[in-house]
Design a protein around this motif. Sequence first.
Motif, PDB file in Angstrom:
ATOM      1  N   TYR A  14     -10.381   8.296  12.507  1.00  0.00           N
ATOM      2  CA  TYR A  14      -9.187   7.686  11.911  1.00  0.00           C
ATOM      3  C   TYR A  14      -9.178   6.165  12.102  1.00  0.00           C
TER       4      TYR A  14
ATOM      5  N   ALA B  38       0.714   5.736  -0.780  1.00  0.00           N
ATOM      6  CA  ALA B  38      -0.152   6.904  -0.943  1.00  0.00           C
ATOM      7  C   ALA B  38      -0.072   7.337  -2.415  1.00  0.00           C
TER       8      ALA B  38
ATOM      9  N   TYR C 136       5.715   7.989  -7.545  1.00  0.00           N
ATOM     10  CA  TYR C 136       5.852   7.964  -6.079  1.00  0.00           C
ATOM     11  C   TYR C 136       5.888   6.533  -5.535  1.00  0.00           C
TER      12      TYR C 136
ATOM     13  N   ARG D 210       0.821  -1.211   0.000  1.00  0.00           N
ATOM     14  CA  ARG D 210       0.000   0.000   0.000  1.00  0.00           C
ATOM     15  C   ARG D 210       0.854   1.260   0.000  1.00  0.00           C
TER      16      ARG D 210
ATOM     17  N   GLN E 217      -5.455  13.222  -7.337  1.00  0.00           N
ATOM     18  CA  GLN E 217      -6.091  11.992  -6.847  1.00  0.00           C
ATOM     19  C   GLN E 217      -7.597  12.179  -6.630  1.00  0.00           C
TER      20      GLN E 217
ATOM     21  N   GLN F 230      -5.000  18.668  -5.942  1.00  0.00           N
ATOM     22  CA  GLN F 230      -4.397  17.312  -5.943  1.00  0.00           C
ATOM     23  C   GLN F 230      -5.193  16.385  -6.885  1.00  0.00           C
TER      24      GLN F 230
ATOM     25  N   ARG G 196      10.022   4.047   6.360  1.00  0.00           N
ATOM     26  CA  ARG G 196       9.423   3.795   7.675  1.00  0.00           C
ATOM     27  C   ARG G 196      10.515   3.696   8.726  1.00  0.00           C
TER      28      ARG G 196
ATOM     29  N   LYS H 123       9.623   2.527   0.114  1.00  0.00           N
ATOM     30  CA  LYS H 123       8.783   2.970   1.226  1.00  0.00           C
ATOM     31  C   LYS H 123       9.690   3.442   2.364  1.00  0.00           C
TER      32      LYS H 123
ATOM     33  N   ALA I  79      -4.985   7.999   2.147  1.00  0.00           N
ATOM     34  CA  ALA I  79      -5.636   8.992   3.002  1.00  0.00           C
ATOM     35  C   ALA I  79      -5.152  10.354   2.560  1.00  0.00           C
ATOM     36  N   MET I  80      -6.039  11.324   2.639  1.00  0.00           N
ATOM     37  CA  MET I  80      -5.657  12.700   2.291  1.00  0.00           C
ATOM     38  C   MET I  80      -6.242  13.669   3.300  1.00  0.00           C
ATOM     39  N   GLY I  81      -5.375  14.532   3.790  1.00  0.00           N
ATOM     40  CA  GLY I  81      -5.840  15.565   4.711  1.00  0.00           C
ATOM     41  C   GLY I  81      -5.526  16.953   4.187  1.00  0.00           C
ATOM     42  N   GLY I  82      -4.909  16.995   3.014  1.00  0.00           N
ATOM     43  CA  GLY I  82      -4.509  18.279   2.437  1.00  0.00           C
ATOM     44  C   GLY I  82      -5.655  18.944   1.701  1.00  0.00           C
TER      45      GLY I  82
HETATM   46  C1  LIG Z   1      -4.144  11.582   7.588  1.00  0.00           C
HETATM   47  C2  LIG Z   1      -3.307  11.577   6.351  1.00  0.00           C
HETATM   48  C3  LIG Z   1      -3.379  12.631   5.474  1.00  0.00           C
HETATM   49  C4  LIG Z   1      -2.619  12.617   4.292  1.00  0.00           C
HETATM   50  N1  LIG Z   1      -2.777  13.626   3.378  1.00  0.00           N
HETATM   51  C5  LIG Z   1      -2.186  13.531   2.164  1.00  0.00           C
HETATM   52  C6  LIG Z   1      -2.468  14.470   1.139  1.00  0.00           C
HETATM   53  O1  LIG Z   1      -3.259  15.403   1.287  1.00  0.00           O
HETATM   54  N2  LIG Z   1      -1.844  14.299  -0.060  1.00  0.00           N
HETATM   55  C7  LIG Z   1      -0.986  13.276  -0.300  1.00  0.00           C
HETATM   56  O2  LIG Z   1      -0.477  13.178  -1.423  1.00  0.00           O
HETATM   57  N3  LIG Z   1      -0.692  12.359   0.652  1.00  0.00           N
HETATM   58  C8  LIG Z   1      -1.289  12.455   1.876  1.00  0.00           C
HETATM   59  N4  LIG Z   1      -1.021  11.517   2.853  1.00  0.00           N
HETATM   60  C9  LIG Z   1      -0.097  10.404   2.540  1.00  0.00           C
HETATM   61  C10 LIG Z   1       1.193  10.398   3.380  1.00  0.00           C
HETATM   62  O3  LIG Z   1       2.043  11.409   2.991  1.00  0.00           O
HETATM   63  C11 LIG Z   1       1.827   9.005   3.246  1.00  0.00           C
HETATM   64  O4  LIG Z   1       0.913   8.045   3.710  1.00  0.00           O
HETATM   65  C12 LIG Z   1       3.157   8.843   3.986  1.00  0.00           C
HETATM   66  O5  LIG Z   1       4.108   9.732   3.480  1.00  0.00           O
HETATM   67  C13 LIG Z   1       3.679   7.411   3.914  1.00  0.00           C
HETATM   68  O6  LIG Z   1       3.797   6.947   2.597  1.00  0.00           O
HETATM   69  P1  LIG Z   1       3.049   5.620   2.075  1.00  0.00           P
HETATM   70  O7  LIG Z   1       1.581   5.798   2.462  1.00  0.00           O
HETATM   71  O8  LIG Z   1       3.219   5.632   0.591  1.00  0.00           O
HETATM   72  O9  LIG Z   1       3.639   4.437   2.731  1.00  0.00           O
HETATM   73  C14 LIG Z   1      -1.760  11.534   4.029  1.00  0.00           C
HETATM   74  C15 LIG Z   1      -1.688  10.463   4.934  1.00  0.00           C
HETATM   75  C16 LIG Z   1      -2.451  10.482   6.070  1.00  0.00           C
HETATM   76  C17 LIG Z   1      -2.400   9.294   6.999  1.00  0.00           C
END
Ligand SMILES: Cc1cc2nc3c(=O)[nH]c(=O)nc-3n(C[C@H](O)[C@H](O)[C@H](O)COP(=O)(O)O)c2cc1C
Length: 214
Positions: free
Chosen positions: A142, A18, A197, A16, A75, A73, A204, A202, A161-164
Amino acid sequence: MNTDMNGAVTNALTWRRAVKAFDTTKKVSDADLATILEAGRLAPSSIGIEAWKFIVVTDPEVRAKLREAAYGQPQVTDASHLIVITRRTDAENIAPELVARTAKAQGKEVSDLEGLSKMATGGIMGIPEGAVRDGWLAGQTYIPLGMMMTAASMLGVDNAAMGGFVNAKVDEILGLPEKHLASVSFMVLGYRGDDAYSKMPKVRRTIDEVVERV
Ligand SMILES: Cc1cc2nc3c(=O)[nH]c(=O)nc-3n(C[C@H](O)[C@H](O)[C@H](O)COP(=O)(O)O)c2cc1C
């Protein structure tokens, strides 16, 4: 211990990412979407309040507006599905609803559940009104978000997930205040396209950094 299942869970969660660039031609099936939403419905919550609603946005015009509210964005419009995770804003109604659904599920009268009613009302309304209570209600959401992301990953459905985004704008576009809801996060579902991306390694912390045993 089911070692095959252990591997399957870890592989799905490692896979998984983002995803930023979705394949706009691929759609998540109704069956997969139903399972993912069911994972959200089954999520636990403090006192069992379930103070959330998951809004599946399908209207392309609405999604275009939401993309604008999310700093453009891609997505938001390009993923197969967009789900807006919201929290309830009418705290006073949450405990009575919990009592009513508990009575229904357990074949009891509401009057049999006075203890639950007092505990839930005190537990919710006792949290200071405003940012503290709103933050508590938002934090609950969440849990279903994470459970839906896990379910999607296990089904091989890309999810992020997106919070932006600007909450006030999203709330206005979706008419959330009238529904006593407020936006907390987005979850996009679909299939990765030519996504630079997710081809990157990954990042972590190590298990020893995040787990402490005492
Ligand atoms: C609550 C939350 C909000 C996030 N908001 C965004 C966002 O707005 N845009 C985006 O591209 N990624 C967003 N992300 C993705 C994180 O940047 C990403 O999960 C993190 O860098 C780890 O990468 P991975 O999910 O690919 O393992 C968000 C993740 C979380 C959990």
